[in-house]
Design an enzyme around this catalytic site. Structure first.
Site, mmCIF file in Angstrom:
data_model
loop_
_atom_site.group_PDB
_atom_site.id
_atom_site.type_symbol
_atom_site.label_atom_id
_atom_site.label_comp_id
_atom_site.label_asym_id
_atom_site.label_seq_id
_atom_site.Cartn_x
_atom_site.Cartn_y
_atom_site.Cartn_z
ATOM 1 N N CYS A 1 13.073 10.564 8.361
ATOM 2 C CA CYS A 1 12.816 10.189 9.755
ATOM 3 C C CYS A 1 14.095 10.266 10.578
ATOM 4 C CB CYS A 1 12.157 8.826 9.838
ATOM 5 S SG CYS A 1 12.761 7.701 8.607
ATOM 6 N N GLY B 1 6.375 4.971 8.655
ATOM 7 C CA GLY B 1 5.548 6.174 8.711
ATOM 8 C C GLY B 1 5.571 6.764 10.106
ATOM 9 N N SER B 2 4.494 7.427 10.459
ATOM 10 C CA SER B 2 4.466 8.140 11.738
ATOM 11 C C SER B 2 4.278 7.168 12.908
ATOM 12 C CB SER B 2 3.326 9.156 11.728
ATOM 13 O OG SER B 2 2.097 8.487 11.534
ATOM 14 N N THR B 3 4.769 7.572 14.060
ATOM 15 C CA THR B 3 4.614 6.768 15.271
ATOM 16 C C THR B 3 3.130 6.606 15.604
ATOM 17 O OG1 THR B 3 6.786 7.398 16.066
ATOM 18 C CG2 THR B 3 5.211 6.707 17.742
ATOM 19 N N GLU B 4 2.370 7.662 15.341
ATOM 20 C CA GLU B 4 0.920 7.634 15.608
ATOM 21 C C GLU B 4 0.246 6.511 14.811
ATOM 22 O OE1 GLU B 4 -0.534 11.268 14.024
ATOM 23 O OE2 GLU B 4 -2.616 10.817 14.518
ATOM 24 N N LYS C 1 0.880 -1.181 0.000
ATOM 25 C CA LYS C 1 0.000 0.000 0.000
ATOM 26 C C LYS C 1 0.903 1.212 0.000
ATOM 27 C CE LYS C 1 -1.927 2.993 2.049
ATOM 28 N NZ LYS C 1 -1.727 4.429 1.693
ATOM 29 N N GLU D 1 9.034 1.148 11.175
ATOM 30 C CA GLU D 1 10.118 2.144 11.119
ATOM 31 C C GLU D 1 9.424 3.496 11.233
ATOM 32 O OE1 GLU D 1 12.117 4.960 9.805
ATOM 33 O OE2 GLU D 1 12.620 3.873 7.939
ATOM 34 N N GLU E 1 8.537 15.657 16.090
ATOM 35 C CA GLU E 1 9.164 15.537 14.766
ATOM 36 C C GLU E 1 8.504 16.535 13.813
ATOM 37 O OE1 GLU E 1 8.396 11.901 12.568
ATOM 38 O OE2 GLU E 1 10.499 11.902 11.945
HETATM 39 P P1 ADP Z 1 2.432 11.110 7.325
HETATM 40 O O1 ADP Z 1 1.586 11.648 8.433
HETATM 41 O O2 ADP Z 1 3.787 11.629 7.347
HETATM 42 O O3 ADP Z 1 1.785 11.147 5.966
HETATM 43 P P2 ADP Z 1 1.576 8.475 7.897
HETATM 44 O O4 ADP Z 1 2.097 7.611 8.982
HETATM 45 O O5 ADP Z 1 0.216 9.044 8.047
HETATM 46 O O6 ADP Z 1 2.644 9.575 7.645
HETATM 47 O O7 ADP Z 1 1.585 7.682 6.513
HETATM 48 C C1 ADP Z 1 2.458 6.647 6.173
HETATM 49 C C2 ADP Z 1 1.677 5.552 5.462
HETATM 50 O O8 ADP Z 1 0.693 5.055 6.365
HETATM 51 C C3 ADP Z 1 0.908 6.015 4.222
HETATM 52 O O9 ADP Z 1 0.954 4.982 3.236
HETATM 53 C C4 ADP Z 1 -0.504 6.179 4.747
HETATM 54 O O10 ADP Z 1 -1.496 6.019 3.762
HETATM 55 C C5 ADP Z 1 -0.576 5.043 5.749
HETATM 56 N N1 ADP Z 1 -1.610 5.220 6.777
HETATM 57 C C6 ADP Z 1 -2.117 6.358 7.277
HETATM 58 N N2 ADP Z 1 -3.088 6.100 8.189
HETATM 59 C C7 ADP Z 1 -3.178 4.757 8.283
HETATM 60 C C8 ADP Z 1 -3.976 3.861 9.065
HETATM 61 N N3 ADP Z 1 -4.889 4.303 9.922
HETATM 62 N N4 ADP Z 1 -3.770 2.539 8.918
HETATM 63 C C9 ADP Z 1 -2.843 2.065 8.075
HETATM 64 N N5 ADP Z 1 -2.081 2.850 7.295
HETATM 65 C C10 ADP Z 1 -2.226 4.178 7.385
#
Ligand code: ADP
Length: 502
Positions: free
Chosen positions: A309, A252-255, A199, A275, A406
């Protein structure tokens, strides 16, 4: 800092590619999303639409996971030898090399980074990753053990371990290095024999789609690599919660990493590697070679517009050198030519999206409101496009948002220090632990500090040095597991112990 806005157009190969009707790669076919929905892909330098792509969501994820499951359990891939897997990966590296220029242009237009940076960095490293992992395909080995089984005296056994592919893997990647992140994820998983649903980030889907075309050309069997373009909250969430996905590998993000852990916990406890974010300390000791450390510190934060990152966003400088380093890095920042990635003179492109641009501007405003001072930069720039001035902040306090969170933009906070122990404590005073660096002529001290820094990567007298053989990943809330190197292969295999009674 200067801003140039007009950029030359891309090659006809890239233009032709962007004009195609981009679909999802499921089971070896390019198909529309079940919903029929599509979304626009924006060039962040001009805010123009460069392409439209299918908007995959839950139903498409179901189809892709079913295809990956079939390919893993009964398809030709399940009978492909390690050597054949290695050859396919090597061929993919070769094919990518033949299309380097095109991929660099796609990244420049889609992500915004300078074409030369994409060519020399992203694309080159992606090629190398496929070749490096091609080599590992034939070298995945188990062990043999001599058993003692204390409650079965006199009995003999033959025991060994198998390193088996973990199965169907969901891979969710970000937008900062779109092709490279796809390569970091796909290459070890394919070397290990897994099948994949990738994805890609909604902001930057184009290079993965082009890579999907090459994957087909190389001859990976249908269903081995499925590619879904779509949003995180829909397609990404459906993948993380899917009960037939054996593992999620996420960058991606820690959140969002925490959401993925939650989704796995509520469904099938799939394996997870993550990561995540960083707030990396970059430390200049009083004996450092300043002529080397200043450009090094500028590269640490401004490379890829700070959208890394591992960006060196907290710059700790000994009091003795502080003014000189701040002056030097501010001068370096003011020399950076900000513009579209396709312009040959551009050193730094725009932020990837309006959302990211707003987020970085928000951090700048909050830092300045809380009392920080921008020696250079500090605001957005340009009439169109998501540009931000390279920024050096001073007079920060340790509880400010610009120090704790960050930013993911070209913003560095320079912080003076006096005492070495206090410095190490300050450097480690973060929820993150992805990377760190130390600049010193005292190599022994450099090694000692490297041991004390709580980070998955420590650079001494360098920054942003990556290699396919070097494991990369986080301590603390920067992640679980490692990318690259043999450790990445281990992330995609699981150990089976087999015991035979002789
Ligand atoms: P940023 O905030 O820097 O865009 P994200 O962590 O939101 O970083 O995004 C990194 C990846 O995670 C992207 O491919 C995004 O579509 C995906 N993503 C975002 N939200 C979710 C979620 N709730 N579940 C799974 N994947 C997600």
């Amino acid at each position: 800092m200067s801003t140039t806005l007009e950029a030359p157009s891309a090659s006809s190969a890239t233009e032709q590619f962007l004009k195609q009707q981009h679909k999802l790669l499921i089971n070896g076919d390019w198909v529309e999303a079940a919903s029929g929905k599509r979304f626009d892909v924006i060039n962040p330098a001009s805010e123009d639409v460069i392409a439209t792509v299918a908007e995959g969501d839950s139903e498409d994820v179901q189809r892709a996971v079913a295809a990956a499951r079939k390919a893993f359990d009964t398809g030709p891939w399940s009978r492909t030898t390690p050597s054949e897997r290695g050859k396919l990966l090597w061929k993919l590296g070769d094919l990518l090399e033949q299309h380097m220029e095109e991929f660099a242009e796609i990244e420049a237009l889609d992500n915004g980074k300078p074409k030369a940076a994409a060519l020399g960095g992203d694309v080159t490293l992606a090629i190398d990753m496929f070749r490096y992992m091609a080599g590992w395909a034939t070298k995945i080995e188990g062990n043999t053990m001599s058993l003692s089984v204390p409650y079965m005296p006199g009995e003999e056994f033959h025991s060994y371990t198998l390193q088996e592919p973990v199965g169907v893997v969901g891979q969710i990647i970000p937008w900062n290095f779109p092709l490279l992140m796809a390569a970091w994820k796909l290459a070890p998983a394919l070397a290990a024999g897994c099948t994949i649903v990738l994805k890609v980030a909604e902001e930057t889907p184009m290079s993965a789609i082009r890579l999907g075309q090459l994957i087909q050309e190389v001859g990976f069997p249908p269903g081995v690599v499925n590619i879904i373009t779509g949003y995180g909250e829909t397609a990404g969430a459906a993948l993380s919660a899917h009960p037939d996905v054996d593992k999620i590998a996420f960058t991606g993000s820690t959140e969002v990493g925490k959401l993925i852990v939650k989704a796995a916990g509520e469904t099938n406890l799939k394996k997870i590697t993550l990561e995540l974010g960083g707030k990396s300390p970059n430390i200049i000791l009083p004996d450092a070679d300043i002529e080397q450390a200043i450009p090094g510190a500028a590269n640490a934060i401004f490379f890829n517009h700070g959208q890394c990152c591992c960006a060196g966003s907290r710059l700790f400088v000994h009091k003795k050198q502080f003014d000189r380093v701040v002056e030097g890095i501010s001068e370096a920042a003011s020399q950076i030519r900000v513009g579209p990635g396709m312009h040959p003179d551009t050193d730094m492109g725009p932020m990837v999206s309006q959302i990211q641009h707003n987020r970085v501007c928000g951090y700048l405003e909050s830092g300045l409101e809380e009392g920080a001072r921008a020696v250079v930069g500090g605001k957005k720039t340009g009439d169109r496009g998501y540009f931000i001035e390279p920024t050096v902040l001073v007079d920060t306090q340790k509880d400010m948002k610009v120090i704790r969170e960050e930013i993911f933009g070209p913003v560095v906070a320079a912080v003076p220090f006096d005492d070495l122990d206090e410095l190490v404590d300050s450097a480690n005073d973060t929820q993150y632990g992805l990377a760190a660096a130390v600049w010193t002529r005292d190599i022994s001290l450099g090694h000692k500090i490297a041991r004390r820094l709580k980070a998955g990567t420590v650079w001494v007298n360098c920054y942003n040095v990556f290699d396919s053989s070097l494991p990369f990943g986080g301590y603390k809330q920067s992640g679980w597991g490692r990318e690259m190197g043999y450790e990445a292969i281990r992330n995609y295999t699981q150990t089976k112990a087999v015991t035979v009674h002789l």
